[in-house]
Design an enzyme around this catalytic site. Structure first.
Site, short mmCIF file in Angstrom:
data_model
loop_
_atom_site.label_atom_id
_atom_site.label_comp_id
_atom_site.label_asym_id
_atom_site.label_seq_id
_atom_site.Cartn_x
_atom_site.Cartn_y
_atom_site.Cartn_z
N HIS A 109 72.15 59.27 63.01
CA HIS A 109 73.18 58.26 62.75
C HIS A 109 73.59 58.42 61.29
CE1 HIS A 109 70.58 56.26 65.78
NE2 HIS A 109 71.66 55.66 66.21
N ASP A 112 71.14 56.94 58.90
CA ASP A 112 69.80 57.57 58.82
C ASP A 112 69.79 58.60 57.70
OD1 ASP A 112 69.45 56.38 61.32
OD2 ASP A 112 69.77 58.26 62.41
C1 XUL Z 1 68.69 52.72 71.12
C2 XUL Z 1 69.01 54.15 71.24
C3 XUL Z 1 69.77 54.76 70.11
C4 XUL Z 1 70.76 55.78 70.54
C5 XUL Z 1 71.63 56.30 69.40
O1 XUL Z 1 68.01 52.18 72.20
O2 XUL Z 1 68.62 54.79 72.19
O3 XUL Z 1 68.86 55.28 69.21
O4 XUL Z 1 70.14 56.87 71.12
O5 XUL Z 1 72.32 55.30 68.78
#
Ligand code: XUL
Ligand code: CO
Length: 449
Positions: A109, A112
């Site tokens: 993300h 992150d």
């Molecule tokens: C949350 C989840 C996230 C997504 C990416 O449950 O799975 O980490 O994979 O935003």
């Protein structure tokens, strides 16, 4: 030259390149089944499985839970003087870990990998600077980006959602993040871009205009798609279903719901499914059920490989370790022809009491072994062909004659009813589904590993 990357400082000293040592090895830091170069069903294991390390769980999550403070010390965080320096150290640690492990992909993300600044412009500047460095590291190591995404659920401004927020101003701030995250993904040659609708749902129907929120979500996704395509992005967009948590109800509830949504809003040409095992469980589905549902719609994309704790009703994001489940999943994935843009992303975190630096390696090794074993089992099921042969035969009455006519749409209800009436009851339909027989065969393959 070392066969792994070390940046400004070695963050996992004493751990070298993880090697395949075979099923009899008692070395916790060696693969027992994952042998990257081994050819299974005409393709190398590494090309079937396309493992990705999730930045957020591996290098950000520190063991915090609603009842306790952090337990896992990240030296790349504690040895930094500023948030940007911390992000650079984290990148060093991430590439060291990924190359020592021998995974070929990673996923992140925006928040992150780079810290949020005082303004949207500063946040974007931070992301550009860190991803410029990530590009250099990718080029130096060959590690690739499976997908990028934006975190539009953690910051308090997203407490009422992002694209579905009732306040236009928040939607616009979400767009600023998504645009920058798409730019970063394109720059890094990402094969995909994921939308997990963290808070895109509701907590109470009393304060929610559901139709408006779903329309906004679709509009948001379509302009994000248009922007990325205009910038030359050729990869896949993924929607990752999850029924709930953190919201009471998330609009991307499960695969079937997402397929309906994508088709209703005309997004099914560009968007596919990123299916997470633990999310499947929360929606009361088997992991393989979700994979087959996406495959049947021609919308299978990628996988977040993890598992839940069956007796807990929340997203525990544990590393996969059930060979039965990984074999069933790999069977569904092989049946659909394997991954194209997608891969197996470990959206999984070590437990908060796994506090040794080696635990992060051990967890990934276990997950990679579980999927390598699953691949071998699934390949044997396919090569042997007994189960597929049984399924084919089960539907064979539609392969010719009136059955084939029905499939082609060549029979009216009157004609179909005429065929049934003429044939009479007899013993029609009293045919065994042979479930136990097939389950026993599957178990033979499992143990024959
Ligand atoms: C949350 C989840 C996230 C997504 C990416 O449950 O799975 O980490 O994979 O935003
Ligand atoms: Co996920």
């Amino acid at each position: 030259m070392a066969d792994y990357f070390v940046g400004s400082k070695e963050y996992f000293p004493g751990i070298g390149k993880i090697k395949y040592e075979g099923p009899k090895s008692d070395n916790p830091l060696a693969f027992k089944y994952y042998d990257a170069e081994k050819v299974v069903g005409g393709k190398k294991m590494k090309d079937h499985l396309k493992f990705a390390v999730a930045y957020w769980h591996s290098f950000c999550a520190d063991g915090t839970d609603p009842f306790g403070a952090s337990t896992i010390i990240h030296p790349w965080k504690t040895d930094a003087k500023t948030p940007m320096e911390g992000a650079e150290h984290k990148l060093d640690a991430a590439f060291e870990f990924i190359t020592k492990l021998g995974a070929e992909f990673y996923a992140f993300h925006d928040r992150d990998i780079a810290p949020e600044g005082e303004t949207p412009a500063e946040s974007e500047k931070n992301l550009i600077a860190i991803t410029d460095k990530a590009k250099k590291y990718q080029d130096a190591t060959g590690v690739k980006l499976l997908w990028g995404t934006a975190n539009i659920f953690t910051n308090p401004r997203f407490l009422n959602g992002a694209a579905t927020n009732p306040e236009f101003g928040v939607v616009a701030l979400a767009a600023a993040q998504i645009k920058a995250a798409i730019d970063a993904t394109i720059k890094l040659g990402g094969a995909g871009y994921t939308f997990w609708g963290g808070r895109e749902g509701y907590m109470s129907l009393l304060n929610t205009d559901m139709k408006r929120e779903k329309d906004h979500l679709a509009k948001f996704l379509s302009i994000a798609r248009d922007y990325a395509r205009k910038q030359g992005f050729k990869g896949a967009f993924y929607i990752e279903p999850k029924p709930m948590e953190p919201t009471k109800h998330q609009y991307d509830f499960d695969t079937e719901t997402v397929i309906g949504f994508l088709r209703y809003y005309g997004l099914d040409k560009d968007f596919r499914l990123n299916i997470e095992a633990n999310h499947a469980e929360l929606a009361n589905h088997d992991f393989a059920h979700e994979l087959e549902t996406a495959a049947a719609a021609g919308l299978f994309g990628s996988v977040d490989a993890n598992r839940g704790e069956p007796r807990n009703g929340w997203d525990t994001d544990q590393f996969p370790n059930s060979y039965y489940e990984t074999a069933a999943a790999m069977l569904s994935i092989l049946k659909v022809g394997g991954f194209t843009t997608g891969g197996l992303n470990f959206d999984a975190k070590i437990r908060r009491n796994s506090v040794d630096p080696a635990d992060l390696f051990i967890a990934h090794i276990g997950g990679m072994d579980a999927f390598a074993a699953g691949l071998e089992i699934a390949n044997r099921v396919i090569t042997d062909g007994k189960i597929a042969g049984f399924v084919k035969n089960r539907y064979s009455s539609f392969d010719s004659g009136d059955g084939a006519q029905f499939e082609k749409g060549g029979l009216t209800l009157e004609a179909l009813s005429g065929i049934g009436t003429k044939a009479g009851y007899g013993k029609t339909g009293l045919t065994s589904g042979k479930q136990e027989y097939l389950e026993n065969i599957f178990n033979q393959y499992l143990l024959g590993l």
